[in-house]
Design a protein around this motif. Structure first.
Motif, PDB file in Angstrom:
ATOM      1  N   UNK A   3       0.837  -1.197   0.000  1.00 19.06           N
ATOM      2  CA  UNK A   3       0.000   0.000   0.000  1.00 19.06           C
ATOM      3  C   UNK A   3       0.872   1.246   0.000  1.00 19.06           C
ATOM      4  N   UNK A   4       1.969   1.190   0.794  1.00 20.22           N
ATOM      5  CA  UNK A   4       2.853   2.351   0.885  1.00 20.22           C
ATOM      6  C   UNK A   4       4.308   1.935   0.769  1.00 20.22           C
ATOM      7  N   UNK A   5       5.049   2.661  -0.039  1.00 22.39           N
ATOM      8  CA  UNK A   5       6.509   2.586  -0.017  1.00 22.39           C
ATOM      9  C   UNK A   5       6.970   3.821   0.758  1.00 22.39           C
ATOM     10  N   UNK A   6       7.643   3.604   1.874  1.00 26.17           N
ATOM     11  CA  UNK A   6       8.120   4.737   2.677  1.00 26.17           C
ATOM     12  C   UNK A   6       9.631   4.837   2.524  1.00 26.17           C
ATOM     13  N   UNK A   7      10.092   6.004   2.087  1.00 20.81           N
ATOM     14  CA  UNK A   7      11.526   6.216   1.862  1.00 20.81           C
ATOM     15  C   UNK A   7      12.105   6.937   3.072  1.00 20.81           C
ATOM     16  N   UNK A 214      18.655   2.212  -1.831  1.00 22.65           N
ATOM     17  CA  UNK A 214      18.181   3.500  -2.329  1.00 22.65           C
ATOM     18  C   UNK A 214      16.852   3.235  -3.034  1.00 22.65           C
ATOM     19  N   UNK A 215      15.834   4.032  -2.717  1.00 21.01           N
ATOM     20  CA  UNK A 215      14.511   3.751  -3.288  1.00 21.01           C
ATOM     21  C   UNK A 215      14.557   3.778  -4.817  1.00 21.01           C
ATOM     22  N   UNK A 216      15.511   4.559  -5.354  1.00 25.91           N
ATOM     23  CA  UNK A 216      15.556   4.674  -6.823  1.00 25.91           C
ATOM     24  C   UNK A 216      15.878   3.331  -7.469  1.00 25.91           C
ATOM     25  N   UNK A 217      16.526   2.455  -6.695  1.00 25.74           N
ATOM     26  CA  UNK A 217      16.891   1.141  -7.246  1.00 25.74           C
ATOM     27  C   UNK A 217      15.744   0.138  -7.208  1.00 25.74           C
ATOM     28  N   UNK A 218      14.666   0.466  -6.508  1.00 22.29           N
ATOM     29  CA  UNK A 218      13.589  -0.532  -6.398  1.00 22.29           C
ATOM     30  C   UNK A 218      12.232  -0.052  -6.898  1.00 22.29           C
ATOM     31  N   UNK A 219      12.079   1.252  -7.113  1.00 25.06           N
ATOM     32  CA  UNK A 219      10.711   1.709  -7.445  1.00 25.06           C
ATOM     33  C   UNK A 219      10.152   1.088  -8.710  1.00 25.06           C
ATOM     34  N   UNK A 220      11.024   0.723  -9.621  1.00 20.73           N
ATOM     35  CA  UNK A 220      10.491   0.155 -10.861  1.00 20.73           C
ATOM     36  C   UNK A 220      10.228  -1.344 -10.759  1.00 20.73           C
ATOM     37  N   UNK A 221      10.714  -1.957  -9.702  1.00 15.46           N
ATOM     38  CA  UNK A 221      10.547  -3.419  -9.617  1.00 15.46           C
ATOM     39  C   UNK A 221       9.622  -3.872  -8.491  1.00 15.46           C
ATOM     40  N   UNK A 222       9.420  -3.029  -7.501  1.00 10.98           N
ATOM     41  CA  UNK A 222       8.518  -3.431  -6.404  1.00 10.98           C
ATOM     42  C   UNK A 222       7.232  -2.626  -6.516  1.00 10.98           C
ATOM     43  N   UNK A 223       6.096  -3.298  -6.682  1.00 11.03           N
ATOM     44  CA  UNK A 223       4.843  -2.547  -6.863  1.00 11.03           C
ATOM     45  C   UNK A 223       4.309  -1.961  -5.547  1.00 11.03           C
ATOM     46  N   UNK A 224       3.845  -0.719  -5.625  1.00 12.81           N
ATOM     47  CA  UNK A 224       3.255  -0.058  -4.452  1.00 12.81           C
ATOM     48  C   UNK A 224       2.220   0.947  -4.959  1.00 12.81           C
ATOM     49  N   UNK A 225       1.343   1.366  -4.049  1.00 10.91           N
ATOM     50  CA  UNK A 225       0.299   2.309  -4.465  1.00 10.91           C
ATOM     51  C   UNK A 225       0.713   3.765  -4.248  1.00 10.91           C
ATOM     52  N   UNK A 226       1.234   4.047  -3.043  1.00 10.71           N
ATOM     53  CA  UNK A 226       1.508   5.435  -2.667  1.00 10.71           C
ATOM     54  C   UNK A 226       2.896   5.501  -2.054  1.00 10.71           C
TER      55      UNK A 226
END
Ligand code: FAD
Ligand code: UDP
Length: 367
Positions: A3-7, A214-226
């Protein structure tokens, strides 16, 4: 699907992770460092002394809500911080108080007399716009130069006249003998340290933690909503409006084979040395040990971003980023770096609790 990716796993990120997980949301919290707790991270060094990796962190707040909220995750050890300043070869209380004036000028003034003494020295400013105005207005040039000018130059590499009033306004002037650094209603240290408190905050089964990521390394591979982002806002937007300046600090630790090193938690060096202050951790933590560890703080321009620099031109750049962030409704920005605010820990907790309520209300509205 999260539901949430928190950086960021400091106070800002951890409060939101804890609150949203308790609501049943699935959370992934990532931090590029190899530990939780952000800048509040503490650990036992090789000599067994509990130290704060990113400089001394003393908890204080006037918010009962914040104190009550954090009390769910820790017991507390009452602690009121006291600071002395090394000035004119003496060690005198900071903030400037009745004792400071009497010791510095070899006088025996009463509270009323010191009020008149300071009034005779003060250079009244109206309006009060800069950090120089604040201090000159309260105590005049001589004390300004002894306590504030040099310290501020070291800390920020700026003259106080180049900084917003809010910076030196953090340090009041007193005409009584109160020698506590803070006067907040709640002043205490987490009994077993900050990292232990964070472990409890993040212990919910709905929270997954990824460190050294680093979130930039995972945002394209781990699905999240917000996304909830607590890193530097300029970095999030690839510095499109230029770099926001942050001040950094080199922390130098030293351990001594003796129980006590100095006579109070922190000693400030406003006019001497390249460091601003020395803090001895055992005062803060209450730890008993035959050794003791201190930390020197050497401010620098390079390094981890620790302090947003409060002045108009920086606020103008931040406002551009803030405006841009409003075009990204799927990302919330909170914390000291993401909102470019010189916030204490309790203010960050309050800000994130407020954001949590906003997110919750928006969800109710959407549903
Ligand atoms: P942080 O704790 O900085 O957390 C942000 C996290 O985001 C960091 O862990 C960072 O690694 C992570 N991150 C950033 N970019 C990325 C990325 N791209 N990918 C993944 N992770 C990322 N406050 C007090 O109340 N009392 C004090 O005595 C006090 N003393 C202080 C002393 C010093 C020297 C400093 C620097 C600060 C002090 N503070 C104090 C302020 C306190 O540290 C902050 O208010 C608080 O830690 C801010 O929490 P935060 O979560 O906003 O930021
Ligand atoms: N300050 C100063 N002399 C002091 C203590 C503080 O000039 O002895 C000024 C300085 O500009 C500093 C600011 O007041 O950056 C805020 O001090 P504080 O102790 O709150 O800073 P922090 O703990 O956040 O580093």
């Amino acid at each position: 699907m999260y539901d949430f990716l928190i950086v960021g796993c400091g106070f800002a990120g951890a409060v939101l992770a804890e609150r949203l997980a308790a609501e049943g949301k699935k959370i992934l919290i990532v931090d590029k460092r190899n530990h939780i707790a952000g800048n509040a991270y503490d650990y036992y060094n090789e000599d067994g002394i509990l130290i704060h990796k990113y400089g001394p962190h003393i908890f204080h707040t006037n918010s009962e809500d914040v104190f009550r909220y954090l009390s769910r995750f820790t017991e507390w050890r009452p602690y009121e911080h006291r600071v002395l300043g090394s000035v004119d070869g003496l060690l005198v209380p900071i903030p400037i108080n009745l004792t400071t004036i009497n010791e510095l000028y070899g006088k025996n003034l009463t509270s009323d007399e010191v009020t008149s003494f300071l009034a005779s020295k003060a250079e009244k400013r109206n309006p009060i716009l800069t950090s120089e105005d604040v201090v000159l207005n309260a105590v005049g040039k001589e004390l300004y130069e002894k306590f504030f000018k040099g310290y501020t130059k070291k800390q920020w590499d700026l003259d106080p006249s180049e900084l917003d009033a809010s910076v030196t306004a953090r340090v009041p002037t007193r005409t009584n003998k109160d020698d506590r650094y803070f006067t907040d209603n709640f002043q205490a240290m987490p009994k077993n340290g900050y990292t232990e408190m964070f472990k409890k905050m993040l212990s919910h089964k709905n929270i997954s933690i990824m460190l050294q990521t680093d979130y930039k390394d995972i945002i394209d591979v781990i699905p999240f909503r917000t996304m909830i982002y607590t890193g530097p806002i300029d970095s999030y937007f690839n510095f499109c409006y230029g770099k926001l300046p942050y001040r950094s600090i080199d922390f130098k630790f030293e351990t001594f084979n003796q129980e006590i090193y100095q006579e109070t938690g922190t000693i400030n060096y406003p006019t001497s040395n390249l460091y601003t202050r020395i803090t001895e951790f055992k005062y803060l933590t209450g730890q008993k040990n035959s050794k003791t560890t201190i930390v020197y703080e050497y401010p620098t321009a390079d390094g981890d971003p620790y302090y947003p620099i409060p002045r108009k031109q920086n606020q103008d750049v931040y406002n551009q980023y803030k405006k841009l962030s409003e075009e990204h409704p799927n990302v919330y920005f909170t914390g000291r770096l993401a909102t470019y605010k010189y916030y204490n820990m309790d203010q960050v907790v309050a800000q994130s609790l407020a954001l949590y309520r906003k997110i919750k209300n928006q969800e109710i509205y959407v549903n």
